[in-house]
Design an enzyme around this catalytic site. Sequence first.
Site, PDB file in Angstrom:
ATOM      1  N   ASP A 182      10.497  11.331  17.817  1.00 21.42           N
ATOM      2  CA  ASP A 182      10.153  12.737  17.238  1.00 21.42           C
ATOM      3  C   ASP A 182      10.625  14.000  18.426  1.00 21.42           C
ATOM      4  O   ASP A 182       9.763  13.183  19.842  1.00 21.42           O
ATOM      5  CB  ASP A 182       9.088  12.950  16.796  1.00 21.42           C
ATOM      6  N   HIS A 196      -0.705   0.892   9.437  1.00 24.78           N
ATOM      7  CA  HIS A 196       0.177   1.829   9.597  1.00 24.78           C
ATOM      8  C   HIS A 196       1.164   2.369   8.744  1.00 24.78           C
ATOM      9  O   HIS A 196       1.779   1.760   7.848  1.00 24.78           O
ATOM     10  CB  HIS A 196       0.371   2.329  11.232  1.00 24.78           C
ATOM     11  N   LEU A 197       0.872   3.795   7.846  1.00 24.78           N
ATOM     12  CA  LEU A 197       1.818   4.217   6.849  1.00 24.78           C
ATOM     13  C   LEU A 197       3.423   5.558   8.089  1.00 24.78           C
ATOM     14  O   LEU A 197       2.805   6.091   8.225  1.00 24.78           O
ATOM     15  CB  LEU A 197       1.104   5.223   6.235  1.00 24.78           C
ATOM     16  N   LEU A 198       4.473   5.094   7.176  1.00 25.76           N
ATOM     17  CA  LEU A 198       5.472   6.254   7.200  1.00 25.76           C
ATOM     18  C   LEU A 198       5.785   6.692   5.718  1.00 25.76           C
ATOM     19  O   LEU A 198       5.888   6.233   5.431  1.00 25.76           O
ATOM     20  CB  LEU A 198       5.606   5.410   8.134  1.00 25.76           C
ATOM     21  N   GLU A 208       0.648  -1.199   0.042  1.00 30.50           N
ATOM     22  CA  GLU A 208      -0.344  -0.174  -0.253  1.00 30.50           C
ATOM     23  C   GLU A 208       0.801   1.204   0.140  1.00 30.50           C
ATOM     24  O   GLU A 208       1.867   1.177   0.208  1.00 30.50           O
ATOM     25  CB  GLU A 208      -0.975  -0.377   0.768  1.00 30.50           C
ATOM     26  N   ASP A 260       9.166   6.068  15.330  1.00 37.27           N
ATOM     27  CA  ASP A 260       9.101   7.389  14.399  1.00 37.27           C
ATOM     28  C   ASP A 260       9.649   7.602  16.163  1.00 37.27           C
ATOM     29  O   ASP A 260       8.962   7.685  17.105  1.00 37.27           O
ATOM     30  CB  ASP A 260       7.706   7.899  14.179  1.00 37.27           C
TER      31      ASP A 260
END
Lengths: 497, 385
Positions: B105, B314-316, B34, B103
């Site tokens: 941050d 989940h997309l990144l 995806e 991820d």
Amino acid sequence: MQRSTPTPKKSFGSRNGASHSEDNSVTSSPVALEFRAPQKEYSYRLSFYSDPPPPDAEIDLEEFQEWAIDRVQVLDALDSCLTSAPSEIERTMRPVLSRYLPFTRHTNIKQTIDKELMKDNFSHYFLRLSFCQKPEDRKRFVKLETALFKLRYNLEPIEARAKFLNDLNLNWEKATPEEAQALEQEMSFSKLTDAPASSGAILYKFPMEDCMDLLGKRLVIVKKGIAYVPETYQLNLLAREFSRSLTHALVQLSKKVPEFKEDGRLDGVLKLANEGFTNVEEAADFQITANTQLTYKSLDSLEKENHLPLCMSRLYDNLKKTKHAYYSERNQFLRFLKYIGMPLEEAIKLYSAFYMDYDKKKDIEYSIKHWYGVVGSRKTYQPETCVSICKNSEYNIPNRASGCPFFNCQSDVLERLLRNHGIQDEQGIQEIKRFSDENQVHLACSKTYELTHPKDNTKHESVSLPNQYFERSWNSAIAEQQNHQQNTESSQTTAEK
Amino acid sequence: MDIQKYYETLFPYRQFFLWLNHAAVPTRDFTHREFAFTVLNGQGSDIYVRYQSFPTIETFKRKVAMLTPKRFEIGAVYTAKPSDHKLVSPEKYVAVNKELVFDLDLSDYDSFRTCCQGKQVCLKCWQFVVVAMDVLGAIFDLDFGYKHILWAFSGRRGVHAWVCDTRARSLDDSQRGQLLNYIQVTQKYEKGKLVINRPWHPSVQRSFDICKVKFDQIVLQDQNPWNTHANSSYLLNKLKQVNEALYAKLNEKWQEPSTSREKWMDIDQTAREIAAEGKLDTLGAKVLLETKQDIVLEFLYPKLDTNVSISRQHLLKSPFCVHPDTGNVCVPINPLTSRTFDPTKVPTLATLADSSILEPYLSVFKQFVTELNRSEKRPSSSLDF
Ligand code: SF4
Ligand SMILES: [Zn+2]
């Protein structure tokens, strides 16, 4: 009374009722399961169930069904206590196991052992058939069977476990002495909860992906993707193997089921598997007493007005007093409450109001929902009959408030209960105690009703289930109220005249 | 350089394809993967287009040229083509494979950094990221045995880690959850106190050692979070929980101005004094030591967005995307020089007029992809779909 007493037949709980003889396609022929495996002697009580029942095993269909139903009982009970601590699960399940899936210890009678092992094996395979087809059924079945396996493993003596493990031939790789030694320092660094710190302890090597639960709790050391698992956790690993092989087997089986259906080999069994379980319990016809929208607080007044049979008032008092309820106590009380019309939320409130042990609350909530049929197997549990209450060995564990007091109380305890229940009639108390001594619980209970309901002069059959007792009492109170109203109305009319 | 030109001429499609596909000819790892695009619509607001999938890298490239997305994201490999997801029943559309991603941050470090807040970043606070990469890198390598980790600048103030080993890609969600439980150390608090089982698991001990070495420079000197009495309440509160006498004495002492470093040293000094006065027993001293250790971990242990890592769906954001606000290219970080990586000096659309500045990053990526593909011993049967 607005409905008849429930048919004891077809209830899951009572063995005598487990008959499905209406369906003549499945009756009276011995079930021969046609699997390919060779006949094998069952030699362990622990089993990975890798051998299906032998094709030539002859067994009475009714007995077979009964076995399967018994196993469902066990799995269900397990389901409702699964989140409890292991010791609590054990305490809860011991009596359930010995009732439905017993393994007699200290017996040399080969026949007994064989029969018990056979029951275990057959019932397991039977349920495989019924749970293999839908993924969510498979998941639940694997979960519960794995829990059952773990439970039984813990109940076995150490030598038996070791032998079982050894013969399983799992080929688990062990860390070499050098590896173990290299890790020793680190092992003692981390207090890997009760991991053996002493040298010489066995460490198994696994790909970390195979023991993520241990990893997630940081209970094992992992190096370069290999987890070093102390022997202490071998049950976790074993359980993993168990659920893996069972899942696999179920998936394989599900592919074969259409085939079985095709050639009619398993017609009877499959039919049962598919329909039997879902229908069995719903067949009983006890309705929730509709006119009582009870809150948990109203229990006090119900008790005061003598609407509760002795068994239930004992449970209620005990809950208030000890701020605790064993599984069996909850189980019995909830099945009663549900059918006198206490809504689910109120039942939850009841236990959270009285329960002290905060940590347990979640479990309890779960088991309440279970009995109300909104989680777990989502079955409709019918109210229990006095007979099944008396026969339930789980209820009869000493020092519990569950069960029927006329059946399981010493006479001095019973006497105290009766007096607390508001009975003063000495002669009556003696009579009840006598009935109780003779295990004539129905008569004892009916007498109790009589003494606490002097105004109810309807002729009743003797008490056969707690909910019937309640309903009788409730209806008579309503009748009396109406009577009273009529009387006042008529006296008013007279006065007006 | 404008963004369209960047995606046309500079984006490394070939390596990008090999990275996700693990072979030279398209496999399910690419065709059933995806992608999602964020594009600007006519009204100037963003639209987010999910469930995109492509049979080849060329079709992917054409789509990018057509949409000129602000950015695009990479998701999982599914049992069916994501573009067909509406045509198949839900149980036939399941995520099966995905890089294990992390991820990190700096906005999650706001209560621990004094130099910048929110969207800002400077070389000082970037050091938090550097330590986090060290800690995670050690766990990935020494504990999990992962070899193929792509670190990429997330475009503003953080990094993404893409663990690409086959073993990592095939973890299911619950396994990812357990793995995160293993990694996470500073997420559980009770009454304001960090809960970590002691004695520490060797992995925690190692992470602590890594953090401890950097604590003096990054926290005490660069961030200097306790430079005034008013700023020191975090520290004082922790000490108060350990020992009242110690707290009282330091609270008094720190009315006078001093640096964080001096304060940190004051703690042990004062502890020795009150111990001599019999007001701090061995148990108290132990609790004090543990509290100081906890503080080190609280400041420096990696703070992760766990959902991104746990759920395969989940997309990144993809490496080599351009960050829409900063214009920064999300370049891979060379593991050999990660400690000197400067987030304020990465190539941007503005500086890319000289395209050679992208070269070093392209070669880092290429090398990574080559090594990854060399290790993938894909049986040829994986091509039959
Ligand atoms: S006879 Fe039935 S209703 Fe009466 S106390 Fe016993 S179990 Fe309860
Ligand atoms: Zn900064």
